[in-house]
Design a protein around this motif. Structure first.
Motif, PDB file in Angstrom:
ATOM      1  N   THR A 180       0.825  -1.213   0.000  1.00  0.00           N
ATOM      2  CA  THR A 180       0.000   0.000   0.000  1.00  0.00           C
ATOM      3  C   THR A 180       0.859   1.264   0.000  1.00  0.00           C
ATOM      4  N   LEU A 181       2.116   1.121   0.411  1.00  0.00           N
ATOM      5  CA  LEU A 181       3.052   2.247   0.399  1.00  0.00           C
ATOM      6  C   LEU A 181       3.812   2.332  -0.926  1.00  0.00           C
ATOM      7  N   GLY A 182       3.559   1.364  -1.803  1.00  0.00           N
ATOM      8  CA  GLY A 182       4.295   1.317  -3.059  1.00  0.00           C
ATOM      9  C   GLY A 182       5.664   0.692  -2.921  1.00  0.00           C
ATOM     10  N   VAL A 183       5.865  -0.087  -1.865  1.00  0.00           N
ATOM     11  CA  VAL A 183       7.162  -0.722  -1.612  1.00  0.00           C
ATOM     12  C   VAL A 183       7.041  -2.221  -1.858  1.00  0.00           C
ATOM     13  N   GLU A 184       7.776  -2.707  -2.833  1.00  0.00           N
ATOM     14  CA  GLU A 184       7.791  -4.149  -3.114  1.00  0.00           C
ATOM     15  C   GLU A 184       8.562  -4.867  -2.021  1.00  0.00           C
ATOM     16  N   ALA A 185       8.009  -5.970  -1.532  1.00  0.00           N
ATOM     17  CA  ALA A 185       8.618  -6.679  -0.412  1.00  0.00           C
ATOM     18  C   ALA A 185       8.878  -8.133  -0.755  1.00  0.00           C
ATOM     19  N   GLN A 186       9.989  -8.627  -0.250  1.00  0.00           N
ATOM     20  CA  GLN A 186      10.330 -10.044  -0.338  1.00  0.00           C
ATOM     21  C   GLN A 186      10.324 -10.624   1.067  1.00  0.00           C
TER      22      GLN A 186
END
Length: 317
Positions: A83-89
């Motif tokens: 939702t923050l526009g941060v791709e996460a692994q």
């Protein structure tokens, strides 16, 4: 997020911007995230700064697999980062036992984060974490290196929030409508840091009239500056394995010189204690024919005449 900018958000953004001022556009940032308020807040303000400065930002959510439901916690954190526009692994790690649960979890977490190719890895330690670290070091009698606490910058590792209180990270999360996870271990009295947080710090704040966390953090800054200067002096010693040279050094410089030689020889720095350094010092100042000093990592130090040397610990001794 509409209306006036929340002061905690503004402070967080400024701290991240200052921590990354040496990086140019296109630099790759990785935020270490657990799902707690501190790391979600760091991700939120970093996403904003990255957008303004043209950084490439992503996150690594570390699942330590120490509690039931940890996979769901990690997945929920990754969803919120989206939702923050941060791709996460999401990275699942195996936590060992060496050095106790907290140290083992930290090693596993750092290994996962160091595996990410990044120009800067951002960690969400706060001023509260710094104060607790200093108190733990005091209680162990661990010496100035431990009292120096956490560094704002350690290679690619950056800790922008070391001057921010934990309550401010929660406010940043509320401002971004983020829901954070509260780690049960943080309230479990079986863990020493949890008792420092829940019992010792409130008592000290009461007895000393407040400001204890800030005072401990200032102490860490002062000790770190002094230690850095002594480390620079130790690094300039031209013959660090020569006993007469070592004897001429002040004790504070000699101990740092011995530590440098041990680390250069392959000794495990995470397990190297003041007791080990004391034994090394006695090879220099109180030698009575000691054969060798065993050190962590399968390394031994010996003295022959006026020279020290390191070698693998002999099998079978």
């Amino acid at each position: 997020m509409g209306g006036a900018l929340d002061p905690a958000v503004a402070t967080g953004r400024n701290l991240v911007r200052a921590a990354l001022q040496d990086l140019g556009p296109g630099s790759r940032l990785v935020v270490g995230v657990s799902g707690g308020a501190d790391s979600l807040a760091l991700a939120a303000v970093t996403a904003f700064v990255a957008g303004r400065e043209a950084y490439d930002v992503s996150a690594v959510v570390v699942d330590h697999q120490l509690q039931a439901g940890s996979a769901e916690v990690a997945a929920r954190a990754a969803d919120q980062l989206a939702t923050l526009g941060v791709e996460a692994q999401v990275v699942r790690v195996e936590v060992g036992t060496d050095g106790g649960p907290e140290a083992a979890a930290r090693r596993a977490r750092y290994q996962a984060l160091q595996g990410a190719r990044a120009d800067a890895v951002l960690l969400a330690h706060t001023l509260d974490d710094q104060a607790e670290t200093v108190l733990l070091g005091l209680g162990r009698g661990a010496g100035p290196r431990s009292l120096a606490g956490l560094s704002a910058g350690d290679g690619v590792m950056r800790r922008p929030f070391l001057s921010l209180r934990r309550a401010q990270t929660e406010q940043i999360c509320r401002a971004h409508q983020l829901t954070w996870w509260v780690d049960p271990h943080n309230c479990d009295p079986a863990f020493r840091r949890a008792r420092i947080r829940a019992e010792a710090m409130p008592l000290l704040e009461d007895v000393l009239g407040g400001g204890v966390a800030e005072a401990l953090a200032r102490t860490a800054d002062q000790v770190r500056a002094d230690s850095a200067h002594l480390d620079e002096i130790a690094a300039a010693v031209s013959e660090p394995l020569d006993v007469p040279t070592l004897l001429d050094l002040p004790p504070a410089v000699r101990s740092r010189t011995l530590r440098r030689t041990a680390l250069a020889a392959g000794v495990d720095g995470s397990a190297l204690t003041s007791a080990h350094l004391g034994e090394l010092d006695r090879l220099v100042t109180g030698w009575h024919g000691q054969v060798r000093i065993e050190l962590p990592g399968g390394i031994a130090c010996t003295r022959v005449g006026d020279s020290l040397s390191y070698l693998p610990t002999p099998v079978g001794r």
